[in-house]
Design an enzyme around this catalytic site. Structure first.
Site, short mmCIF file in Angstrom:
data_model
loop_
_atom_site.label_atom_id
_atom_site.label_comp_id
_atom_site.label_asym_id
_atom_site.label_seq_id
_atom_site.Cartn_x
_atom_site.Cartn_y
_atom_site.Cartn_z
N THR A 12 0.05 -2.95 5.37
CA THR A 12 -0.49 -4.15 4.71
C THR A 12 0.56 -4.88 3.88
O THR A 12 0.60 -6.11 3.84
CB THR A 12 -1.65 -3.72 3.78
OG1 THR A 12 -2.68 -3.20 4.61
CG2 THR A 12 -2.21 -4.87 2.98
N THR A 271 -7.56 24.13 0.05
CA THR A 271 -8.88 23.74 -0.44
C THR A 271 -9.21 22.29 -0.11
O THR A 271 -8.32 21.43 -0.07
CB THR A 271 -9.00 23.96 -1.96
OG1 THR A 271 -10.28 23.47 -2.40
CG2 THR A 271 -7.91 23.26 -2.76
N1 ASP Z 1 -3.98 0.31 7.72
C1 ASP Z 1 -2.93 -0.03 6.78
C2 ASP Z 1 -1.81 0.98 6.98
O1 ASP Z 1 -1.90 2.07 6.53
C3 ASP Z 1 -3.45 -0.02 5.39
C4 ASP Z 1 -2.41 -0.26 4.34
O2 ASP Z 1 -1.27 -0.55 4.55
O3 ASP Z 1 -2.78 -0.12 3.17
O4 ASP Z 1 -0.83 0.63 7.59
#
Ligand code: ASP
Length: 336
Positions: A12, A271
């Site tokens: 992201t 755990t």
């Molecule tokens: N789906 C994305 C990823 O892990 C989410 C993010 O970047 O926060 O690449």
């Protein structure tokens, strides 16, 4: 002036708005100073490297981890620190795996990302990148560890887990305090940070992929376990148990685990709780596992347990040595 390499793997954080269409698309790392001109004010040189292809971290895998470790090895003498931009979903797995692959690390490797794309007004990515680079280029405090910086906190990477899919404080380290906090100042907790090794970096280039996580739950059945144990070539099971390492006490469960161990599959008990430790033998519900030779993961996270198994089973051939290494605190991933 310190030299920092920023490595972009995807996620992201790297999304910016296309000036024409307004849609979010991955940004070109070469334009990092255009996207974040404020970085010029930091007292360091920043170079960038972009993985090809960049990926959503849901597609992260052993091959990319080995490429990341290789890249750091190649560039180790050219830079004072590394910042890796990564999706949040598997960030804790990547941080844990890199900590095992990079032995005797004497430079900071800081992984960060964001909940909101860099191209959005309220993005947390901007602060996360700036602080990560500032920490990696700090002249007075050296952090020779693989860390995650997120939500104003610097964590030992192999102690973290992604806990929140909504808020900016997305990561949690239940069994080890944060190494630094960012406020008006950056306050480092020196006594919690690993010390530098007087040895040169050793980068491993093997990972065993034949390892699974099995989460104990009230619907677990003999047929489920049997299907898992019969997976061809399976070498390791991270068994996520209840509380302090407890699992069903009935015969079929223990027999299945015994079968797995007899087949040569290594089983580690971790755990499901986000803090606290496995203490096999504390309750009757864990005595059976202990007697079968299941290894206690102590207070390790599931992410670190999986990647520790991948690392140990991939790089040590002798079974006895594998078990010793799995029990040992290799990179600060467990409290002794
Ligand atoms: N789906 C994305 C990823 O892990 C989410 C993010 O970047 O926060 O690449």
């Amino acid at each position: 002036m310190k030299n920092i390499l920023v490595i972009y793997t995807g996620g992201t954080i790297g999304m910016v708005k296309d000036t024409k269409s307004g849609a979010l698309r991955p940004f070109d790392m070469k334009k990092i100073y255009e996207v974040l001109p404020i970085l010029r004010k930091l007292d360091c040189n920043i170079d960038t490297f972009q993985f090809d292809p960049i990926i959503d971290s849901s597609d992260m895998n052993a091959k990319v981890w080995l490429s990341l470790a290789k890249k750091i090895k190649q560039e180790y003498d050219n830079y004072d620190g590394f910042v890796i931009l990564h999706g949040t979903d598997t960030m804790s797995y990547t941080a844990s795996c890199l900590s095992f692959l990079l032995e005797n690390l004497n430079k900071p490797v800081i992984i960060t990302g964001s909940q909101l794309p860099l191209g959005m007004i309220r993005t947390d990515g901007r602060d996360n990148i700036i602080s990560s680079i500032e920490i990696a280029s700090n002249n007075s405090v050296l952090i020779p560890e693989v860390c995650i910086f997120f939500g104003n906190k610097l964590f030992r990477g192999n102690r973290t887990t992604k806990l929140n899919a909504e808020y900016f404080e997305a990561f949690y380290s239940g069994n080890y305090p944060s190494l630094a906090k960012v406020g008006i100042n950056i306050s480092y907790k020196q006594h919690l940070i690993s010390s530098c090794q007087n040895k040169s970096l050793k980068v491993y280039d093997n990972l065993c992929q034949d390892v699974v996580i099995v989460k104990v739950c009230p619907t677990i059945q003999e047929s489920f376990l049997s299907a898992i144990i019969n997976i061809p070539n399976l070498k390791g099971i991270v068994l996520e148990t209840y509380g302090s390492g407890n699992a069903p006490t009935n015969d079929y469960f223990l027999c299945s685990i015994e079968k797995a161990i007899k087949k040569g599959i290594t089983v580690m008990n971790v755990t499901q709780c986000k803090a606290g430790s496995v203490e096999m033998g504390h309750y009757e519900a864990s005595c059976g596992l202990m007697n079968l030779g299941v290894i206690s993961g102590k207070d390790i996270t599931t992410e670190a347990a999986l990647t520790k198994m991948m690392f140990v089973l991939g790089n040590y051939k002798d079974k006895k040595e594998q078990i010793e290494k799995l029990k040992e605190n290799l990179r600060g991933e467990i409290s002794i």
